[in-house]
Design a protein around this motif. Structure first.
Motif, PDB file in Angstrom:
ATOM      1  N   GLY A 300       0.799  -1.212   0.000  1.00 32.42           N
ATOM      2  CA  GLY A 300       0.000   0.000   0.000  1.00 32.42           C
ATOM      3  C   GLY A 300       0.835   1.265   0.000  1.00 32.42           C
ATOM      4  N   ARG A 301       0.157   2.372   0.145  1.00 34.01           N
ATOM      5  CA  ARG A 301       0.755   3.694   0.022  1.00 34.01           C
ATOM      6  C   ARG A 301       1.348   4.158   1.351  1.00 34.01           C
ATOM      7  N   GLY A 302       2.465   4.863   1.287  1.00 30.23           N
ATOM      8  CA  GLY A 302       3.021   5.495   2.476  1.00 30.23           C
ATOM      9  C   GLY A 302       2.112   6.629   2.940  1.00 30.23           C
ATOM     10  N   THR A 303       2.166   6.924   4.217  1.00 30.44           N
ATOM     11  CA  THR A 303       1.360   8.015   4.768  1.00 30.44           C
ATOM     12  C   THR A 303       2.186   8.802   5.775  1.00 30.44           C
ATOM     13  N   ARG A 304       1.741  10.032   6.033  1.00 32.26           N
ATOM     14  CA  ARG A 304       2.376  10.854   7.068  1.00 32.26           C
ATOM     15  C   ARG A 304       1.302  11.717   7.709  1.00 32.26           C
ATOM     16  N   ARG A 326       5.691  16.009  16.207  1.00 31.28           N
ATOM     17  CA  ARG A 326       6.156  14.798  15.529  1.00 31.28           C
ATOM     18  C   ARG A 326       5.155  14.336  14.483  1.00 31.28           C
ATOM     19  N   PHE A 327       5.699  13.651  13.488  1.00 28.17           N
ATOM     20  CA  PHE A 327       4.887  12.999  12.471  1.00 28.17           C
ATOM     21  C   PHE A 327       4.988  11.489  12.633  1.00 28.17           C
ATOM     22  N   ASP A 328       3.867  10.816  12.477  1.00 27.42           N
ATOM     23  CA  ASP A 328       3.864   9.366  12.311  1.00 27.42           C
ATOM     24  C   ASP A 328       3.941   9.106  10.818  1.00 27.42           C
ATOM     25  N   ARG A 329       5.020   8.503  10.396  1.00 26.30           N
ATOM     26  CA  ARG A 329       5.265   8.263   8.971  1.00 26.30           C
ATOM     27  C   ARG A 329       5.236   6.761   8.700  1.00 26.30           C
TER      28      ARG A 329
END
Length: 511
Positions: A300-304, A326-329
């Motif tokens: 699937g696709r990466g997300t941030r 912070r980002f959850d990547r």
């Protein structure tokens, strides 16, 4: 069904009440410790639950000897099962690792009561069905079986994520020991793990094993298959799927340091909150435009997404000193953690903030909270994606196991009551993380002997230079219910998972 498979099915049904009893107590236990440790049961606070699980493993015969279950330095509970009468040479045996995490996210007891009613509790489950708001439960979870089926559901924090998996491991190893004379342990070695702090630091339990246990270890320590018992249910498709991959995860931290001053004269300060907001907006636009985001046909696709923030300010009438977020990547194949950082680092707004006099740092944070045993992992918050090919022998063994024993353990009554239980195996992937993101060895840190063992056991070397063992999973519980108020596990799915786990190792050895 063979005689072995028939007996496994019978024992999975026979021991289902025991599995339910252990699971309910593992969920309930933190309630006894709230006065002394309000975080009991969460990451790095698993001690009482770990001790209970160890006692249960010994008491119910899930190991041959009490000394075959122990806690490692990190705080994982480990139990080892091998038939002492099996004459197969150790180096020829299939080594199967089972893995499930023993910590949960916050229980949020008051929210359970406020949102769902007083008849259901995060520790005690359903105490009065008539005092549970079914509408609120459906709104929260998306899928809830009819009320007449609730006696086959176990509600509570950790039921779906993922104490049911650890208890399945216990009952499965108990069954394998009892059926060793029928070949349940022939040609196999089982190393079963209940890991610590997975919720806070995904995969850190296996990271410890791969960093401190496996290097230069004998061949019988290296897994031929790594089984994750995290829930593989999806209420839009199937319960108890066979999952063979997942995206990875990382955290990206942005620290914006300005200059504090009184709010009545903001021109004397440098406002990190306002500049940080600009950076957040620019980051959102990046994602919306697909900048630096890749897709994969299976994972699937990466997300941030922005996931956490803290503000350092002397008062609510002042320009703050520092803003950190912070980002959850989520990382898919082809996405490099360093590039994920640099894409943010190169934003024009960050250069503008620095030119204005603020200090901006974009980095990967390190996790260094002590485990419940006092171990400091000190690892980067980077957790790698993985995929085991569908044609790999470990996946083929998983499908055969499901078809030969699990499908036949699922009764017509089970299917009528829970239509998500299927007799045809569904092969897919996780959306969220499991301990699999921590199961890797860096190629340039492996000895020649270790590399030879990994190659012989079918480990895969990815493009980034990391070795991964063959990995897959099956477990009771639905992904959509994890971390949710009102989460539950269906005991019919628990039975199916136990039967699969009890047969999989010997099936793999037969290939």
């Amino acid at each position: 069904m063979s005689e072995l498979e028939l007996k496994i099915s019978e024992l999975a049904t026979k021991y289902l009440p025991l599995a339910s009893e252990i699971l309910k107590e593992a969920i309930r236990l933190p309630a006894d410790h709230m006065d002394t440790d309000p975080f009991c049961g969460e990451s790095n606070h698993e001690g009482p639950r770990m001790e209970y699980l160890k006692e249960s493993i010994i008491k119910h015969g899930a190991v041959f000897k009490p000394e075959d279950v122990f806690f490692d330095e990190y705080g994982n509970i480990v139990w080892y099962v091998e038939d002492p009468e099996d004459k197969t040479p150790k180096e020829q045996k299939k080594v199967v690792y089972f893995d499930g995490h023993c910590d949960t996210v916050k229980a949020l007891r008051s929210e359970w009561h406020n949102k769902l009613g007083k008849g259901v509790d995060c520790f005690n489950g359903v105490t009065n069905p008539d005092e549970v708001s079914i509408e609120a439960l459906k709104e929260t979870l998306g899928y809830v079986p009819p009320k007449e089926e609730w006696n086959n559901l176990i509600f509570g924090r950790g039921s779906a994520d993922q104490l049911a998996g650890v208890i399945s491991q216990i009952i499965a190893t108990k069954i394998m020991i009892e059926l060793r004379s029928m070949g349940a342990l022939k040609g196999v070695i089982i190393r079963s793990y209940g890991t610590a702090a997975e919720e806070d630091n995904d995969g850190a339990g296996p990271m410890y094993v791969h960093k401190h246990v496996l290097p230069n270890a004998p061949v019988e320590m290296y897994p031929d298959a790594y089984i994750f018992t995290e829930g593989t249910g999806d209420y839009t498709r199937s319960a108890c799927g066979i999952y063979r991959g997942q995206r990875g995860r990382m955290q990206i931290e942005v620290s914006v340091i300005g200059r504090s001053c009184h709010g009545s004269m903001p021109d004397r300060g440098l406002n990190p909150l306002e500049w940080g907001a600009k950076i957040l907006v620019a980051c959102t636009e990046q994602v919306e435009n697909g900048v630096g985001i890749k897709d994969h046909d299976f994972l699937g696709r990466g997300t941030r997404t922005a996931s956490w923030a803290t503000l350092d300010s002397p008062s609510d009438c002042a320009v703050p000193e520092q803003f950190v977020f912070r980002f959850d990547r989520r990382i898919t194949y082809g996405e490099d953690p360093a590039q994920c950082v640099s894409i943010i680092e190169e934003l024009p707004v960050i250069a503008e903030a620095r030119k204005a006099g603020l200090t901006v740092k974009v980095s990967i944070p390190r996790y260094n909270n002590a485990s419940w045993t006092g171990y400091y992992p000190n690892n980067d918050a980077v957790y790698l994606c993985w995929e085991t090919p569908e044609e790999h022998p470990t996946i083929q063994a998983a499908v055969k196991t499901y078809e030969k024993v699990t499908a036949k353990t699922i009764t017509d009554e089970d299917i009528t009551a829970n239509p998500l239980l299927k007799r045809e195996p569904y092969v897919g992937r996780w959306i969220f993380s499991t301990d699999g993101v921590g199961c890797y060895r860096k190629a340039d840190e492996c000895s020649d002997a270790d590399t030879a063992i990994m190659k012989a056991k079918g480990w895969q070397l990815d493009a980034a230079g990391f070795w991964h063992p063959p990995m897959l999973g099956l477990g009771a519980g639905h992904e959509q219910h994890t971390h949710r108020i009102g989460e539950f596990c269906c005991t019919r799915e628990l039975k199916a998972a136990i039967s699969w786990m009890a047969r999989y190792p010997s099936q793999l050895a037969e290939l």
